[in-house]
Motif scaffolding. Sequence first.
Motif, PDB file in Angstrom:
ATOM      1  N   MET A   1       0.758  -1.293  -0.115  1.00 10.52           N
ATOM      2  CA  MET A   1       0.116  -0.059  -0.017  1.00 10.52           C
ATOM      3  C   MET A   1       0.751   1.272  -0.054  1.00 10.52           C
ATOM      4  O   MET A   1       1.967   1.332   0.978  1.00 10.52           O
ATOM      5  N   PRO A   2       0.478   2.245  -0.962  1.00  8.29           N
ATOM      6  CA  PRO A   2       1.479   3.509  -0.843  1.00  8.29           C
ATOM      7  C   PRO A   2       1.216   4.329   0.326  1.00  8.29           C
ATOM      8  O   PRO A   2       0.079   4.276   0.960  1.00  8.29           O
ATOM      9  N   LYS A   3       2.161   4.981   0.669  1.00  9.85           N
ATOM     10  CA  LYS A   3       2.013   5.992   1.730  1.00  9.85           C
ATOM     11  C   LYS A   3       2.645   7.157   1.601  1.00  9.85           C
ATOM     12  O   LYS A   3       3.776   7.438   0.682  1.00  9.85           O
ATOM     13  N   CYS A   4       2.505   8.200   2.461  1.00 11.26           N
ATOM     14  CA  CYS A   4       3.113   9.650   2.052  1.00 11.26           C
ATOM     15  C   CYS A   4       4.576   9.351   2.944  1.00 11.26           C
ATOM     16  O   CYS A   4       4.862   9.042   3.906  1.00 11.26           O
ATOM     17  N   ASP A   5       5.741   9.937   2.047  1.00 12.76           N
ATOM     18  CA  ASP A   5       7.047   9.734   2.525  1.00 12.76           C
ATOM     19  C   ASP A   5       7.164  10.940   3.617  1.00 12.76           C
ATOM     20  O   ASP A   5       8.241  10.684   4.330  1.00 12.76           O
ATOM     21  N   HIS A   6       6.324  11.701   3.530  1.00 12.75           N
ATOM     22  CA  HIS A   6       6.670  13.045   4.485  1.00 12.75           C
ATOM     23  C   HIS A   6       6.038  12.620   6.004  1.00 12.75           C
ATOM     24  O   HIS A   6       6.614  12.693   6.839  1.00 12.75           O
ATOM     25  N   CYS A   7       4.869  12.088   5.974  1.00 13.44           N
ATOM     26  CA  CYS A   7       4.017  11.736   7.240  1.00 13.44           C
ATOM     27  C   CYS A   7       3.794  10.515   7.497  1.00 13.44           C
ATOM     28  O   CYS A   7       3.426  10.108   8.524  1.00 13.44           O
ATOM     29  N   GLY A   8       4.093   9.423   6.672  1.00 14.27           N
ATOM     30  CA  GLY A   8       3.663   8.178   6.755  1.00 14.27           C
ATOM     31  C   GLY A   8       2.327   7.553   6.567  1.00 14.27           C
ATOM     32  O   GLY A   8       2.210   6.479   6.754  1.00 14.27           O
ATOM     33  N   ALA A   9       1.210   8.689   6.328  1.00 11.51           N
ATOM     34  CA  ALA A   9       0.153   8.165   6.274  1.00 11.51           C
ATOM     35  C   ALA A   9      -0.319   7.373   4.742  1.00 11.51           C
ATOM     36  O   ALA A   9       0.387   7.692   3.885  1.00 11.51           O
ATOM     37  N   HIS A  10      -1.485   6.498   4.867  1.00 16.59           N
ATOM     38  CA  HIS A  10      -1.602   5.662   4.028  1.00 16.59           C
ATOM     39  C   HIS A  10      -2.471   6.603   2.634  1.00 16.59           C
ATOM     40  O   HIS A  10      -3.063   7.417   3.301  1.00 16.59           O
ATOM     41  N   VAL A  11      -2.027   6.405   1.449  1.00 16.53           N
ATOM     42  CA  VAL A  11      -2.834   6.977   0.609  1.00 16.53           C
ATOM     43  C   VAL A  11      -3.294   6.004  -0.571  1.00 16.53           C
ATOM     44  O   VAL A  11      -2.752   4.919  -0.512  1.00 16.53           O
ATOM     45  N   SER A  12      -4.188   6.075  -1.312  1.00 17.43           N
ATOM     46  CA  SER A  12      -4.810   5.485  -2.334  1.00 17.43           C
ATOM     47  C   SER A  12      -3.840   5.255  -3.370  1.00 17.43           C
ATOM     48  O   SER A  12      -3.092   5.958  -3.784  1.00 17.43           O
ATOM     49  N   GLU A  13      -3.986   4.185  -4.084  1.00 19.63           N
ATOM     50  CA  GLU A  13      -3.315   4.088  -5.338  1.00 19.63           C
ATOM     51  C   GLU A  13      -3.363   5.011  -6.463  1.00 19.63           C
ATOM     52  O   GLU A  13      -2.403   5.444  -7.015  1.00 19.63           O
ATOM     53  N   ARG A  14      -4.583   5.664  -6.525  1.00 17.35           N
ATOM     54  CA  ARG A  14      -5.123   6.679  -7.395  1.00 17.35           C
ATOM     55  C   ARG A  14      -4.176   7.812  -7.123  1.00 17.35           C
ATOM     56  O   ARG A  14      -3.630   8.486  -7.779  1.00 17.35           O
ATOM     57  N   GLU A  22       8.667  11.408 -10.118  1.00 21.55           N
ATOM     58  CA  GLU A  22       9.130  10.344 -10.960  1.00 21.55           C
ATOM     59  C   GLU A  22       9.841   9.196 -10.435  1.00 21.55           C
ATOM     60  O   GLU A  22      10.073   8.243 -10.919  1.00 21.55           O
ATOM     61  N   ARG A  23      10.176   9.227  -9.163  1.00 26.55           N
ATOM     62  CA  ARG A  23      10.939   8.185  -8.244  1.00 26.55           C
ATOM     63  C   ARG A  23       9.792   7.354  -7.676  1.00 26.55           C
ATOM     64  O   ARG A  23       9.944   6.367  -6.989  1.00 26.55           O
ATOM     65  N   GLY A  24       8.595   7.818  -7.698  1.00 28.56           N
ATOM     66  CA  GLY A  24       7.354   7.072  -7.141  1.00 28.56           C
ATOM     67  C   GLY A  24       7.111   7.593  -5.595  1.00 28.56           C
ATOM     68  O   GLY A  24       6.560   7.023  -4.782  1.00 28.56           O
ATOM     69  N   GLU A  25       7.947   8.398  -5.056  1.00 29.74           N
ATOM     70  CA  GLU A  25       7.761   9.106  -3.795  1.00 29.74           C
ATOM     71  C   GLU A  25       6.701  10.156  -3.636  1.00 29.74           C
ATOM     72  O   GLU A  25       6.460  10.911  -4.721  1.00 29.74           O
TER      73      GLU A  25
END
Length: 49
Positions: A1-14, A22-25
């Motif tokens: 599952m993707p997450k925010c690299d700044h705060c660690g919160a879960h985000v949707s695939e969309r 471009e690096r997926g961050e």
Amino acid sequence: MPKCDHCGAHVSERFARVFADERGEIHACVSCSANAGIAEAAKERARGT
């Protein structure tokens, strides 16, 4: 599952497809940035400012 690299919160695939760099961050999400400013916050955080 993707997450925010700044705060660690879960985000949707969309969300990740739209706002990841471009690096997926993900540098900003709705948990750590205002909805209207997510793109701008992500750009600033990616630059390190």
